[in-house]
Motif scaffolding. Structure first.
Motif, PDB file in Angstrom:
ATOM      1  N   LYS A  22       0.850  -1.205   0.000  1.00 14.68           N
ATOM      2  CA  LYS A  22       0.000   0.000   0.000  1.00 14.68           C
ATOM      3  C   LYS A  22       0.881   1.248   0.000  1.00 14.68           C
ATOM      4  O   LYS A  22       0.593   2.223  -0.692  1.00 14.68           O
ATOM      5  N   ALA A  23       1.951   1.207   0.803  1.00 12.48           N
ATOM      6  CA  ALA A  23       2.862   2.358   0.888  1.00 12.48           C
ATOM      7  C   ALA A  23       3.546   2.605  -0.445  1.00 12.48           C
ATOM      8  O   ALA A  23       3.701   3.754  -0.868  1.00 12.48           O
ATOM      9  N   LEU A  24       3.939   1.533  -1.119  1.00 12.57           N
ATOM     10  CA  LEU A  24       4.577   1.678  -2.428  1.00 12.57           C
ATOM     11  C   LEU A  24       3.605   2.315  -3.422  1.00 12.57           C
ATOM     12  O   LEU A  24       3.969   3.227  -4.162  1.00 12.57           O
ATOM     13  N   GLY A  25       2.366   1.863  -3.415  1.00  9.27           N
ATOM     14  CA  GLY A  25       1.345   2.455  -4.284  1.00  9.27           C
ATOM     15  C   GLY A  25       1.119   3.921  -3.966  1.00  9.27           C
ATOM     16  O   GLY A  25       0.968   4.753  -4.870  1.00  9.27           O
ATOM     17  N   PHE A  26       1.118   4.240  -2.687  1.00  7.75           N
ATOM     18  CA  PHE A  26       0.947   5.627  -2.230  1.00  7.75           C
ATOM     19  C   PHE A  26       2.082   6.504  -2.758  1.00  7.75           C
ATOM     20  O   PHE A  26       1.850   7.582  -3.300  1.00  7.75           O
ATOM     21  N   VAL A  27       3.316   6.023  -2.614  1.00  7.37           N
ATOM     22  CA  VAL A  27       4.484   6.781  -3.081  1.00  7.37           C
ATOM     23  C   VAL A  27       4.468   6.898  -4.600  1.00  7.37           C
ATOM     24  O   VAL A  27       4.674   7.977  -5.159  1.00  7.37           O
ATOM     25  N   ALA A  28       4.195   5.793  -5.282  1.00  5.73           N
ATOM     26  CA  ALA A  28       4.220   5.773  -6.750  1.00  5.73           C
ATOM     27  C   ALA A  28       3.171   6.698  -7.352  1.00  5.73           C
ATOM     28  O   ALA A  28       3.376   7.246  -8.436  1.00  5.73           O
ATOM     29  N   ALA A  29       2.055   6.886  -6.665  1.00  4.29           N
ATOM     30  CA  ALA A  29       0.966   7.710  -7.194  1.00  4.29           C
ATOM     31  C   ALA A  29       1.154   9.197  -6.900  1.00  4.29           C
ATOM     32  O   ALA A  29       0.388  10.019  -7.380  1.00  4.29           O
ATOM     33  N   ASP A  30       2.164   9.532  -6.104  1.00  7.09           N
ATOM     34  CA  ASP A  30       2.360  10.924  -5.702  1.00  7.09           C
ATOM     35  C   ASP A  30       3.477  11.563  -6.532  1.00  7.09           C
ATOM     36  O   ASP A  30       4.625  11.131  -6.453  1.00  7.09           O
ATOM     37  N   PRO A  31       3.156  12.597  -7.315  1.00  5.35           N
ATOM     38  CA  PRO A  31       4.153  13.199  -8.202  1.00  5.35           C
ATOM     39  C   PRO A  31       5.302  13.899  -7.475  1.00  5.35           C
ATOM     40  O   PRO A  31       6.324  14.183  -8.081  1.00  5.35           O
ATOM     41  N   GLU A  32       5.144  14.173  -6.183  1.00 10.66           N
ATOM     42  CA  GLU A  32       6.245  14.771  -5.418  1.00 10.66           C
ATOM     43  C   GLU A  32       7.052  13.702  -4.689  1.00 10.66           C
ATOM     44  O   GLU A  32       8.273  13.800  -4.592  1.00 10.66           O
ATOM     45  N   LEU A  33       6.360  12.709  -4.142  1.00 11.36           N
ATOM     46  CA  LEU A  33       7.058  11.673  -3.373  1.00 11.36           C
ATOM     47  C   LEU A  33       7.864  10.731  -4.251  1.00 11.36           C
ATOM     48  O   LEU A  33       8.977  10.333  -3.878  1.00 11.36           O
ATOM     49  N   LEU A  34       7.327  10.349  -5.393  1.00 11.60           N
ATOM     50  CA  LEU A  34       8.008   9.358  -6.224  1.00 11.60           C
ATOM     51  C   LEU A  34       9.424   9.803  -6.615  1.00 11.60           C
ATOM     52  O   LEU A  34      10.372   9.042  -6.411  1.00 11.60           O
ATOM     53  N   PRO A  35       9.606  11.014  -7.139  1.00 14.74           N
ATOM     54  CA  PRO A  35      10.973  11.414  -7.490  1.00 14.74           C
ATOM     55  C   PRO A  35      11.901  11.441  -6.269  1.00 14.74           C
ATOM     56  O   PRO A  35      13.076  11.091  -6.368  1.00 14.74           O
ATOM     57  N   ARG A  36      11.369  11.848  -5.119  1.00 18.77           N
ATOM     58  CA  ARG A  36      12.179  11.862  -3.894  1.00 18.77           C
ATOM     59  C   ARG A  36      12.582  10.446  -3.511  1.00 18.77           C
ATOM     60  O   ARG A  36      13.725  10.187  -3.138  1.00 18.77           O
ATOM     61  N   PHE A  37      11.621   9.516  -3.574  1.00 21.83           N
ATOM     62  CA  PHE A  37      11.895   8.113  -3.247  1.00 21.83           C
ATOM     63  C   PHE A  37      12.961   7.547  -4.182  1.00 21.83           C
ATOM     64  O   PHE A  37      13.901   6.893  -3.743  1.00 21.83           O
ATOM     65  N   LEU A  38      12.820   7.810  -5.467  1.00 22.24           N
ATOM     66  CA  LEU A  38      13.792   7.312  -6.442  1.00 22.24           C
ATOM     67  C   LEU A  38      15.177   7.908  -6.176  1.00 22.24           C
ATOM     68  O   LEU A  38      16.188   7.201  -6.251  1.00 22.24           O
ATOM     69  N   ALA A  39      15.227   9.188  -5.836  1.00 20.79           N
ATOM     70  CA  ALA A  39      16.510   9.838  -5.563  1.00 20.79           C
ATOM     71  C   ALA A  39      17.162   9.258  -4.313  1.00 20.79           C
ATOM     72  O   ALA A  39      18.362   8.977  -4.298  1.00 20.79           O
ATOM     73  N   VAL A  40      16.360   9.047  -3.263  1.00 20.26           N
ATOM     74  CA  VAL A  40      16.886   8.521  -2.000  1.00 20.26           C
ATOM     75  C   VAL A  40      17.381   7.086  -2.168  1.00 20.26           C
ATOM     76  O   VAL A  40      18.421   6.713  -1.628  1.00 20.26           O
ATOM     77  N   THR A  41      16.650   6.288  -2.918  1.00 16.92           N
ATOM     78  CA  THR A  41      16.999   4.874  -3.053  1.00 16.92           C
ATOM     79  C   THR A  41      17.995   4.616  -4.169  1.00 16.92           C
ATOM     80  O   THR A  41      18.641   3.565  -4.190  1.00 16.92           O
ATOM     81  N   GLY A  42      18.094   5.545  -5.115  1.00 10.98           N
ATOM     82  CA  GLY A  42      18.979   5.333  -6.253  1.00 10.98           C
ATOM     83  C   GLY A  42      18.393   4.400  -7.306  1.00 10.98           C
ATOM     84  O   GLY A  42      19.072   3.986  -8.234  1.00 10.98           O
ATOM     85  N   ILE A  43      17.122   4.080  -7.155  1.00 11.16           N
ATOM     86  CA  ILE A  43      16.447   3.197  -8.107  1.00 11.16           C
ATOM     87  C   ILE A  43      15.945   4.036  -9.280  1.00 11.16           C
ATOM     88  O   ILE A  43      15.449   5.136  -9.088  1.00 11.16           O
ATOM     89  N   GLU A  44      16.056   3.489 -10.465  1.00  8.22           N
ATOM     90  CA  GLU A  44      15.516   4.162 -11.653  1.00  8.22           C
ATOM     91  C   GLU A  44      14.033   3.800 -11.761  1.00  8.22           C
ATOM     92  O   GLU A  44      13.643   2.693 -11.394  1.00  8.22           O
ATOM     93  N   ALA A  45      13.226   4.716 -12.266  1.00  7.70           N
ATOM     94  CA  ALA A  45      11.781   4.484 -12.345  1.00  7.70           C
ATOM     95  C   ALA A  45      11.445   3.182 -13.062  1.00  7.70           C
ATOM     96  O   ALA A  45      10.575   2.430 -12.625  1.00  7.70           O
ATOM     97  N   HIS A  46      12.164   2.880 -14.158  1.00  7.74           N
ATOM     98  CA  HIS A  46      11.858   1.674 -14.921  1.00  7.74           C
ATOM     99  C   HIS A  46      12.302   0.392 -14.208  1.00  7.74           C
ATOM    100  O   HIS A  46      11.968  -0.698 -14.641  1.00  7.74           O
ATOM    101  N   SER A  47      13.048   0.522 -13.105  1.00  9.87           N
ATOM    102  CA  SER A  47      13.555  -0.648 -12.386  1.00  9.87           C
ATOM    103  C   SER A  47      12.761  -0.980 -11.120  1.00  9.87           C
ATOM    104  O   SER A  47      13.119  -1.903 -10.393  1.00  9.87           O
ATOM    105  N   ILE A  48      11.713  -0.213 -10.849  1.00 11.73           N
ATOM    106  CA  ILE A  48      10.971  -0.421  -9.593  1.00 11.73           C
ATOM    107  C   ILE A  48      10.414  -1.830  -9.487  1.00 11.73           C
ATOM    108  O   ILE A  48      10.534  -2.460  -8.450  1.00 11.73           O
TER     109      ILE A  48
END
Length: 99
Positions: A17-43
């Motif tokens: 649920k948390a992953l869906g919440f983050v993925a659906a948020d246009p502000e949180l998703l880029p922050r999450f990707l930056a913090v984790t170093g994961i590329e969007a296409h690799s989630i």
């Protein structure tokens, strides 16, 4: 008292649920990707790695306003997020903290 398997299953449900919440948020998703170093296409691939779901919950827990919004939007008690984190692989607080 719930057994470890059902606690982990419940924890995984909260983390998904948390992953869906983050993925659906246009502000949180880029922050999450930056913090984790994961590329969007690799989630999707990263989601199968041990510790990924714990990382999602750590991200939610690291920012109280985000935690409270997640709790409100999903009907998940805030305390359940921390409990879920501890029930997941690599979510036992024995992780490196950012400096």
């Amino acid at each position: 008292m719930a057994n470890a398997a059902s606690m982990r299953e419940e924890a995984e449900t909260i983390a998904v649920k948390a992953l869906g919440f983050v993925a659906a948020d246009p502000e949180l998703l880029p922050r999450f990707l930056a913090v984790t170093g994961i590329e969007a296409h690799s989630i999707r691939q990263a989601a199968g790695e041990p510790g990924f779901l714990a990382g999602v919950l750590q991200f939610i827990l690291a920012h109280e306003p985000t935690l409270m919004r997640f709790a409100e939007e999903t009907g998940t008690p805030p305390a359940s997020v921390g409990k879920a984190l501890r029930a997941l692989p690599l979510g036992d607080d024995d992780h490196e903290h950012s400096i």
